[in-house]
Design a protein around this motif. Sequence first.
Motif, PDB file in Angstrom:
ATOM      1  N   UNK A  22       0.835  -1.209   0.000  1.00  0.00           N
ATOM      2  CA  UNK A  22       0.000   0.000   0.000  1.00  0.00           C
ATOM      3  C   UNK A  22       0.864   1.251   0.000  1.00  0.00           C
ATOM      4  N   UNK A  23       0.571   2.156  -0.914  1.00  0.00           N
ATOM      5  CA  UNK A  23       1.248   3.449  -1.006  1.00  0.00           C
ATOM      6  C   UNK A  23       2.760   3.321  -1.193  1.00  0.00           C
ATOM      7  N   UNK A  24       3.223   2.554  -2.181  1.00  0.00           N
ATOM      8  CA  UNK A  24       4.669   2.390  -2.364  1.00  0.00           C
ATOM      9  C   UNK A  24       5.338   3.654  -2.903  1.00  0.00           C
ATOM     10  N   UNK A  25       6.520   3.944  -2.353  1.00  0.00           N
ATOM     11  CA  UNK A  25       7.347   5.068  -2.799  1.00  0.00           C
ATOM     12  C   UNK A  25       8.814   4.642  -2.746  1.00  0.00           C
ATOM     13  N   UNK A  26       9.636   5.303  -3.555  1.00  0.00           N
ATOM     14  CA  UNK A  26      11.069   5.051  -3.498  1.00  0.00           C
ATOM     15  C   UNK A  26      11.590   5.372  -2.104  1.00  0.00           C
ATOM     16  N   UNK A  27      12.470   4.541  -1.620  1.00  0.00           N
ATOM     17  CA  UNK A  27      13.081   4.772  -0.313  1.00  0.00           C
ATOM     18  C   UNK A  27      14.060   5.939  -0.396  1.00  0.00           C
ATOM     19  N   UNK A  28      13.998   6.823   0.581  1.00  0.00           N
ATOM     20  CA  UNK A  28      14.957   7.922   0.670  1.00  0.00           C
ATOM     21  C   UNK A  28      16.231   7.478   1.377  1.00  0.00           C
ATOM     22  N   UNK A  29      16.139   6.392   2.136  1.00  0.00           N
ATOM     23  CA  UNK A  29      17.256   5.935   2.952  1.00  0.00           C
ATOM     24  C   UNK A  29      18.110   4.877   2.257  1.00  0.00           C
ATOM     25  N   UNK A  30      17.481   4.026   1.455  1.00  0.00           N
ATOM     26  CA  UNK A  30      18.180   2.903   0.850  1.00  0.00           C
ATOM     27  C   UNK A  30      18.040   2.969  -0.676  1.00  0.00           C
ATOM     28  N   UNK A  31      19.161   3.035  -1.370  1.00  0.00           N
ATOM     29  CA  UNK A  31      19.162   3.122  -2.830  1.00  0.00           C
ATOM     30  C   UNK A  31      18.636   1.821  -3.454  1.00  0.00           C
ATOM     31  N   UNK A  32      17.864   1.962  -4.524  1.00  0.00           N
ATOM     32  CA  UNK A  32      17.349   0.792  -5.239  1.00  0.00           C
ATOM     33  C   UNK A  32      16.226   0.084  -4.517  1.00  0.00           C
ATOM     34  N   UNK A  33      15.504   0.829  -3.668  1.00  0.00           N
ATOM     35  CA  UNK A  33      14.475   0.198  -2.844  1.00  0.00           C
ATOM     36  C   UNK A  33      13.172   0.984  -2.867  1.00  0.00           C
ATOM     37  N   UNK A  34      12.112   0.288  -2.519  1.00  0.00           N
ATOM     38  CA  UNK A  34      10.796   0.894  -2.375  1.00  0.00           C
ATOM     39  C   UNK A  34      10.228   0.461  -1.025  1.00  0.00           C
ATOM     40  N   UNK A  35       9.562   1.387  -0.373  1.00  0.00           N
ATOM     41  CA  UNK A  35       8.934   1.092   0.917  1.00  0.00           C
ATOM     42  C   UNK A  35       7.451   1.428   0.804  1.00  0.00           C
ATOM     43  N   UNK A  36       6.631   0.608   1.429  1.00  0.00           N
ATOM     44  CA  UNK A  36       5.193   0.869   1.476  1.00  0.00           C
ATOM     45  C   UNK A  36       4.733   0.714   2.918  1.00  0.00           C
ATOM     46  N   UNK A  37       3.432   0.739   3.135  1.00  0.00           N
ATOM     47  CA  UNK A  37       2.920   0.728   4.511  1.00  0.00           C
ATOM     48  C   UNK A  37       3.352  -0.500   5.310  1.00  0.00           C
ATOM     49  N   UNK A  38       3.550  -1.635   4.669  1.00  0.00           N
ATOM     50  CA  UNK A  38       3.935  -2.857   5.376  1.00  0.00           C
ATOM     51  C   UNK A  38       5.023  -3.661   4.673  1.00  0.00           C
ATOM     52  N   UNK A  39       5.590  -3.107   3.612  1.00  0.00           N
ATOM     53  CA  UNK A  39       6.547  -3.870   2.816  1.00  0.00           C
ATOM     54  C   UNK A  39       7.781  -3.044   2.475  1.00  0.00           C
ATOM     55  N   UNK A  40       8.852  -3.758   2.229  1.00  0.00           N
ATOM     56  CA  UNK A  40      10.099  -3.166   1.773  1.00  0.00           C
ATOM     57  C   UNK A  40      10.660  -4.094   0.700  1.00  0.00           C
ATOM     58  N   UNK A  41      11.059  -3.532  -0.421  1.00  0.00           N
ATOM     59  CA  UNK A  41      11.603  -4.327  -1.517  1.00  0.00           C
ATOM     60  C   UNK A  41      12.839  -3.625  -2.067  1.00  0.00           C
ATOM     61  N   UNK A  42      13.926  -4.381  -2.188  1.00  0.00           N
ATOM     62  CA  UNK A  42      15.191  -3.830  -2.654  1.00  0.00           C
ATOM     63  C   UNK A  42      15.791  -4.747  -3.706  1.00  0.00           C
ATOM     64  N   UNK A  43      16.423  -4.157  -4.691  1.00  0.00           N
ATOM     65  CA  UNK A  43      17.196  -4.921  -5.660  1.00  0.00           C
ATOM     66  C   UNK A  43      18.560  -4.262  -5.797  1.00  0.00           C
ATOM     67  N   UNK A  44      19.601  -5.085  -5.707  1.00  0.00           N
ATOM     68  CA  UNK A  44      20.975  -4.624  -5.876  1.00  0.00           C
ATOM     69  C   UNK A  44      21.711  -5.593  -6.797  1.00  0.00           C
ATOM     70  N   UNK A  45      22.652  -5.089  -7.569  1.00  0.00           N
ATOM     71  CA  UNK A  45      23.474  -5.994  -8.370  1.00  0.00           C
ATOM     72  C   UNK A  45      24.252  -6.960  -7.476  1.00  0.00           C
ATOM     73  N   UNK A  46      24.455  -8.150  -7.979  1.00  0.00           N
ATOM     74  CA  UNK A  46      25.220  -9.186  -7.276  1.00  0.00           C
ATOM     75  C   UNK A  46      26.380  -9.591  -8.188  1.00  0.00           C
ATOM     76  N   UNK A  47      27.371  -8.697  -8.376  1.00  0.00           N
ATOM     77  CA  UNK A  47      28.410  -8.909  -9.381  1.00  0.00           C
ATOM     78  C   UNK A  47      29.262 -10.152  -9.155  1.00  0.00           C
ATOM     79  N   UNK A  48      29.420 -10.585  -7.935  1.00  0.00           N
ATOM     80  CA  UNK A  48      30.217 -11.781  -7.674  1.00  0.00           C
ATOM     81  C   UNK A  48      29.549 -13.031  -8.247  1.00  0.00           C
ATOM     82  N   UNK A  49      28.262 -12.954  -8.553  1.00  0.00           N
ATOM     83  CA  UNK A  49      27.513 -14.096  -9.087  1.00  0.00           C
ATOM     84  C   UNK A  49      27.295 -13.983 -10.602  1.00  0.00           C
TER      85      UNK A  49
END
Length: 94
Positions: A22-49
């Motif tokens: 609910x109400x997802x927005x880009x995170x101001x604290x964590x790059x590459x992430x979105x935060x909503x009322x009850x959720x947090x989702x982040x994606x980062x490159x995994x170059x070692x893989x």
Amino acid sequence: MEYRDQGSFDVVEHAKEIKSARNPVKSDLVEGAVVSDRNFLLMRPCPARGQKSNYILDISMAGPSSDTEELRRALEAFAASYLPEGLKAMGCTQ
């Protein structure tokens, strides 16, 4: 939940498609992430893989909360503190 070796996608658009986010927005604290009322989702490159591998951190909270702004801040703070160890544990750092 955590995943690695995932393809790339737009986390903001993905969160908008999830009914529980609910109400997802880009995170101001964590790059590459979105935060909503009850959720947090982040994606980062995994170059070692591999060049096209990505690390996903997906956190969902259950239960009632009267202060969604406080919960959002807590989700972001937890993710920011957990991220270095999570990337390391999933083999995403060199």
